[in-house]
Every structure is written in structure tokens, then in C-alpha cells.
Design a protein around this motif. Sequence first.
Motif, PDB file in Angstrom:
ATOM      1  N   TYR A 125     -10.641  11.936   8.885  1.00  0.00           N
ATOM      2  CA  TYR A 125      -9.543  11.817   7.919  1.00  0.00           C
ATOM      3  C   TYR A 125      -8.509  10.774   8.361  1.00  0.00           C
ATOM      4  CZ  TYR A 125     -11.413  16.180   6.049  1.00  0.00           C
ATOM      5  OH  TYR A 125     -12.226  17.142   5.494  1.00  0.00           O
ATOM      6  N   SER A 126      -8.937   9.794   9.161  1.00  0.00           N
ATOM      7  CA  SER A 126      -8.008   8.792   9.665  1.00  0.00           C
ATOM      8  C   SER A 126      -7.761   7.692   8.624  1.00  0.00           C
ATOM      9  CB  SER A 126      -8.559   8.180  10.959  1.00  0.00           C
ATOM     10  OG  SER A 126      -9.772   7.493  10.688  1.00  0.00           O
ATOM     11  N   ARG A 127      -6.720   6.865   8.874  1.00  0.00           N
ATOM     12  CA  ARG A 127      -6.414   5.713   8.026  1.00  0.00           C
ATOM     13  C   ARG A 127      -7.544   4.697   8.075  1.00  0.00           C
ATOM     14  NH1 ARG A 127      -3.017   4.026   4.006  1.00  0.00           N
ATOM     15  NH2 ARG A 127      -1.259   5.087   5.022  1.00  0.00           N
ATOM     16  N   ASN A 128      -8.172   4.565   9.221  1.00  0.00           N
ATOM     17  CA  ASN A 128      -9.254   3.597   9.368  1.00  0.00           C
ATOM     18  C   ASN A 128     -10.411   3.919   8.430  1.00  0.00           C
ATOM     19  OD1 ASN A 128     -10.723   1.432  10.476  1.00  0.00           O
ATOM     20  ND2 ASN A 128     -11.684   2.777  11.994  1.00  0.00           N
ATOM     21  N   PHE A 129     -10.696   5.226   8.273  1.00  0.00           N
ATOM     22  CA  PHE A 129     -11.773   5.622   7.361  1.00  0.00           C
ATOM     23  C   PHE A 129     -11.426   5.245   5.925  1.00  0.00           C
ATOM     24  CE2 PHE A 129     -13.805   8.654   4.500  1.00  0.00           C
ATOM     25  CZ  PHE A 129     -15.128   8.570   4.899  1.00  0.00           C
ATOM     26  N   ALA A 130     -10.155   5.473   5.525  1.00  0.00           N
ATOM     27  CA  ALA A 130      -9.722   5.094   4.175  1.00  0.00           C
ATOM     28  C   ALA A 130      -9.810   3.585   3.986  1.00  0.00           C
ATOM     29  CB  ALA A 130      -8.301   5.599   3.927  1.00  0.00           C
ATOM     30  N   GLN A 131      -9.439   2.814   5.020  1.00  0.00           N
ATOM     31  CA  GLN A 131      -9.538   1.361   4.945  1.00  0.00           C
ATOM     32  C   GLN A 131     -10.980   0.922   4.744  1.00  0.00           C
ATOM     33  OE1 GLN A 131      -7.732  -0.056   8.539  1.00  0.00           O
ATOM     34  NE2 GLN A 131      -5.625   0.188   7.782  1.00  0.00           N
ATOM     35  N   VAL A 189      -8.016  -7.817  -6.732  1.00  0.00           N
ATOM     36  CA  VAL A 189      -8.841  -6.943  -5.892  1.00  0.00           C
ATOM     37  C   VAL A 189      -8.115  -6.552  -4.616  1.00  0.00           C
ATOM     38  CG1 VAL A 189     -10.941  -6.841  -4.497  1.00  0.00           C
ATOM     39  CG2 VAL A 189     -11.029  -7.738  -6.823  1.00  0.00           C
ATOM     40  N   GLY A 190      -7.400  -7.489  -4.021  1.00  0.00           N
ATOM     41  CA  GLY A 190      -6.673  -7.185  -2.792  1.00  0.00           C
ATOM     42  C   GLY A 190      -5.622  -6.114  -2.995  1.00  0.00           C
ATOM     43  N   LYS A 191      -4.831  -6.245  -4.103  1.00  0.00           N
ATOM     44  CA  LYS A 191      -3.818  -5.225  -4.391  1.00  0.00           C
ATOM     45  C   LYS A 191      -4.474  -3.867  -4.682  1.00  0.00           C
ATOM     46  CE  LYS A 191      -0.645  -8.622  -6.388  1.00  0.00           C
ATOM     47  NZ  LYS A 191       0.119  -9.008  -7.603  1.00  0.00           N
ATOM     48  N   GLU A 192      -5.559  -3.940  -5.447  1.00  0.00           N
ATOM     49  CA  GLU A 192      -6.266  -2.701  -5.759  1.00  0.00           C
ATOM     50  C   GLU A 192      -6.839  -2.060  -4.490  1.00  0.00           C
ATOM     51  OE1 GLU A 192      -9.157  -3.750  -8.600  1.00  0.00           O
ATOM     52  OE2 GLU A 192      -7.732  -4.004 -10.257  1.00  0.00           O
ATOM     53  N   GLN A 193      -7.251  -2.909  -3.547  1.00  0.00           N
ATOM     54  CA  GLN A 193      -7.793  -2.390  -2.295  1.00  0.00           C
ATOM     55  C   GLN A 193      -6.739  -1.606  -1.529  1.00  0.00           C
ATOM     56  OE1 GLN A 193      -9.581  -5.374   0.201  1.00  0.00           O
ATOM     57  NE2 GLN A 193      -9.710  -4.013   1.980  1.00  0.00           N
ATOM     58  N   VAL A 194      -5.521  -2.152  -1.456  1.00  0.00           N
ATOM     59  CA  VAL A 194      -4.430  -1.445  -0.763  1.00  0.00           C
ATOM     60  C   VAL A 194      -4.116  -0.126  -1.462  1.00  0.00           C
ATOM     61  CG1 VAL A 194      -2.010  -1.577  -0.085  1.00  0.00           C
ATOM     62  CG2 VAL A 194      -3.478  -3.598   0.140  1.00  0.00           C
ATOM     63  N   ALA A 195      -4.041  -0.183  -2.808  1.00  0.00           N
ATOM     64  CA  ALA A 195      -3.745   1.036  -3.558  1.00  0.00           C
ATOM     65  C   ALA A 195      -4.860   2.075  -3.383  1.00  0.00           C
ATOM     66  CB  ALA A 195      -3.545   0.697  -5.029  1.00  0.00           C
ATOM     67  N   GLU A 229      -6.886   2.289  -0.871  1.00  0.00           N
ATOM     68  CA  GLU A 229      -6.812   2.793   0.502  1.00  0.00           C
ATOM     69  C   GLU A 229      -5.799   3.935   0.612  1.00  0.00           C
ATOM     70  OE1 GLU A 229      -5.054   1.236   4.763  1.00  0.00           O
ATOM     71  OE2 GLU A 229      -6.057  -0.213   3.437  1.00  0.00           O
ATOM     72  N   ASN A 230      -4.605   3.730   0.035  1.00  0.00           N
ATOM     73  CA  ASN A 230      -3.580   4.777   0.074  1.00  0.00           C
ATOM     74  C   ASN A 230      -4.034   6.021  -0.691  1.00  0.00           C
ATOM     75  OD1 ASN A 230      -1.803   3.182   1.583  1.00  0.00           O
ATOM     76  ND2 ASN A 230      -0.941   2.235  -0.252  1.00  0.00           N
ATOM     77  N   ARG A 231      -4.673   5.781  -1.848  1.00  0.00           N
ATOM     78  CA  ARG A 231      -5.146   6.929  -2.633  1.00  0.00           C
ATOM     79  C   ARG A 231      -6.172   7.736  -1.857  1.00  0.00           C
ATOM     80  NH1 ARG A 231      -9.233   8.588  -5.452  1.00  0.00           N
ATOM     81  NH2 ARG A 231     -10.442   6.704  -4.959  1.00  0.00           N
ATOM     82  N   ILE A 232      -7.158   7.059  -1.270  1.00  0.00           N
ATOM     83  CA  ILE A 232      -8.191   7.753  -0.502  1.00  0.00           C
ATOM     84  C   ILE A 232      -7.584   8.492   0.688  1.00  0.00           C
ATOM     85  CG2 ILE A 232     -10.244   7.419   0.932  1.00  0.00           C
ATOM     86  CD1 ILE A 232     -11.022   5.112  -0.877  1.00  0.00           C
ATOM     87  N   TYR A 233      -6.672   7.802   1.358  1.00  0.00           N
ATOM     88  CA  TYR A 233      -6.064   8.398   2.552  1.00  0.00           C
ATOM     89  C   TYR A 233      -5.275   9.656   2.195  1.00  0.00           C
ATOM     90  CZ  TYR A 233      -3.298   8.836   6.827  1.00  0.00           C
ATOM     91  OH  TYR A 233      -2.706   9.313   7.970  1.00  0.00           O
ATOM     92  N   ASN A 234      -4.482   9.578   1.115  1.00  0.00           N
ATOM     93  CA  ASN A 234      -3.672  10.737   0.713  1.00  0.00           C
ATOM     94  C   ASN A 234      -4.548  11.890   0.220  1.00  0.00           C
ATOM     95  OD1 ASN A 234      -1.227   9.477   1.313  1.00  0.00           O
ATOM     96  ND2 ASN A 234      -1.115   8.500  -0.710  1.00  0.00           N
ATOM     97  N   GLU A 235      -5.567  11.571  -0.532  1.00  0.00           N
ATOM     98  CA  GLU A 235      -6.468  12.618  -1.010  1.00  0.00           C
ATOM     99  C   GLU A 235      -7.187  13.298   0.148  1.00  0.00           C
ATOM    100  OE1 GLU A 235      -9.139  10.988  -3.849  1.00  0.00           O
ATOM    101  OE2 GLU A 235      -7.678  10.945  -5.491  1.00  0.00           O
ATOM    102  N   ARG A 236      -7.611  12.498   1.098  1.00  0.00           N
ATOM    103  CA  ARG A 236      -8.313  13.080   2.245  1.00  0.00           C
ATOM    104  C   ARG A 236      -7.360  13.845   3.160  1.00  0.00           C
ATOM    105  NH1 ARG A 236     -13.377  12.007   3.183  1.00  0.00           N
ATOM    106  NH2 ARG A 236     -13.173  12.247   5.442  1.00  0.00           N
ATOM    107  N   LEU A 237      -6.094  13.409   3.211  1.00  0.00           N
ATOM    108  CA  LEU A 237      -5.126  14.190   3.973  1.00  0.00           C
ATOM    109  C   LEU A 237      -4.944  15.577   3.355  1.00  0.00           C
ATOM    110  CD1 LEU A 237      -2.231  11.778   5.058  1.00  0.00           C
ATOM    111  CD2 LEU A 237      -3.959  12.873   6.483  1.00  0.00           C
TER     112      LEU A 237
END
Length: 330
Positions: A59-65, A158-164, A166-174
Amino acid sequence: MIPVYKKTASTSRVAMGKPAVKKPVTPKPPSPTTAIDIEKYRTNNTQLTDLKKQYGLDYSRNFAQQQAQAMADAKRTGLNTQMKQVNENVNGANDALSRNNFQQYMNQAQSQVGAGINGGMQADQNMRLAMSRQAAMGNIYRDAATQKSNISANMANVGKEQVAEENRIYNERLQEAFQNAMADTQARRSENMNLLGAAQQQRSQNINMDQWQKQFAEQQKNTKWSQDFSQKNTAFDQKMALDQFNEQKKNVSWDQSFQQTQYADNKQWREFQYNNMSASEKAQLEWAKQQYGEDAAWRDYELKYNGELMKGQYQAELDAYSGSALDFLP
């Protein structure tokens, strides 16, 4: 005298430079009635590292990235494919128009020859045919430019969507990690509580068994003491009974001997008295024997005989007293 020391295994090891081997100390097992250490059953909250270590959940940030990067790469690949497809469509349309325009040009040239059209009209018709092709290509290029512009804009986002993403995946997995950690903590806490309850129940049974064993040992001790006391009392009672029996036997033997002696004396006395009786006394005795029995008759005779003796003794004493009382007279 020089003392002689006996060589032992320990002295030989020291002499050889080897340390003495110590026997391993076996830890003493705890008593089954020892109080339970509740700390052993305490449940710590599950952490993210615990989930990854036990269940392989990251559930780390790296996994979301990594997930967002993979999705962005896939999107970029799709947009590049669309861009390539637009170029291919333009090239295909250009080639198709060129072939179509060439065929129209050949047909138009044959018509011009057959109709005898002069050079000025031929040039005009050819010009119109070329302009028609250019107009068609202009529409194709315009549509292609619009598609490429949209694709480029999407590519830029795509880059902006990638950041968004990443945050979405990270928060959901948290959030998922929090729920999984709570569930795992609750499950382990429930298991530890069950183990603690089982340990407490086992300890309670051990305490009851220990108390029962002590009570049983005490009862055995008391029973043995009672048995010993009873055996001693029984032996004492048996000795007392034996002594009493021997004493009674002795008394019975003495009584029998006394009775035998008395019986012999009475028999001799009765024979003596009977031989010295008058005829009337014998007749009275025989009559009494027939009426009351021999022993009763003789006892009655003995009573009367003793009464007569006592009467005679009293009379003799009275006569002696009366005679002595008159001695002072002149």
C-alpha cells in the motif's frame, strides 16, 4: 611427606588448556497454577508493513506510482496509435485521390481527343480536375489536423492525469489498507482472547486439580491416622478384653476352686451334722428335702443351727456379765 593429588578430569582439562564443560541448565517449567501473563496475549494494531510481510499487500506510494505509470503508458501508447492511424488515413486518402484523379485525367483526355477540344479548354478542364483533387485533400488534411490536435491535447494531459490517478489509487488503497488492518487486528485480537480464555480455563482446572490432590492427600493422611488410631485402639481394646478375659477366667477358676472347697466343707459338715442328729431332726430334714429340695432344706437347717449357736453365745455372754456384776456385793 609430600602430598599426592589425585588427577581428575577437571584438572586434566585445565592442565591441557581446555575449559571445563558446563552442563546446560534446563529451565524449570512453570507451575500449571502460575498466574497467566496477560501481556503475552496483548494484540498490537496491524501496520502496513505487517500486511505486506504477512499477505504480500503493498500500500505504498511507490505502488500507486507504478500503477498510474502503467495506466499512463497504456494511454500514451493508445494516443500514439491513434496519431499513427491518422497519418496512415491521410496517406491512404492521398493515394486514393491520386489514383482516382489519374483515372479521371485519363478519361478526360480520351474525351477531349474524341471531342476535338483545343488546348485552351483542355488546360481549363485539367486545371479544374487538379483543383478538385486539392479541395478533397484539403478537407482530409483539415480533419487530420483536428484529430492530431485533439490527440496532442490528450497526450499533454496524460501527465496531469497520471498524477491525479496516482493520488486516487494511493488514497483508495490507503482506505483499503485501513480496513484490512482493522479486520486483521480484530481477527488476531479475537484469536488471542480465545487463547487467553482457554489458558484461564486450563489454569482454573489446574487449580481445582491441585486443590483436589491436596485434599485427597490430606484425606489419605487423615485416613491413615484414623486407621493407625483405630488399630491402636483395637489392639488396646483386644489387650483389655484379653486381660479382662484372663482376669475373669482367673476369678472363675478361683470361684470354682472356692466353690469346690466350700462344697467339700459343706458336704463334710452336712455329713457330720446328719450323723449327730436325733431321729426327729432327721425326720424334719427329710420332710424339708421333699418339700423344698435338698439344698433349701440344708440351708434352712443351717440357718436354724446358726441361730441356735448365736442364741447360746448370747446367753453365755449374758450369764458371764450377770455373774461379774454381782462380784462387788458383800
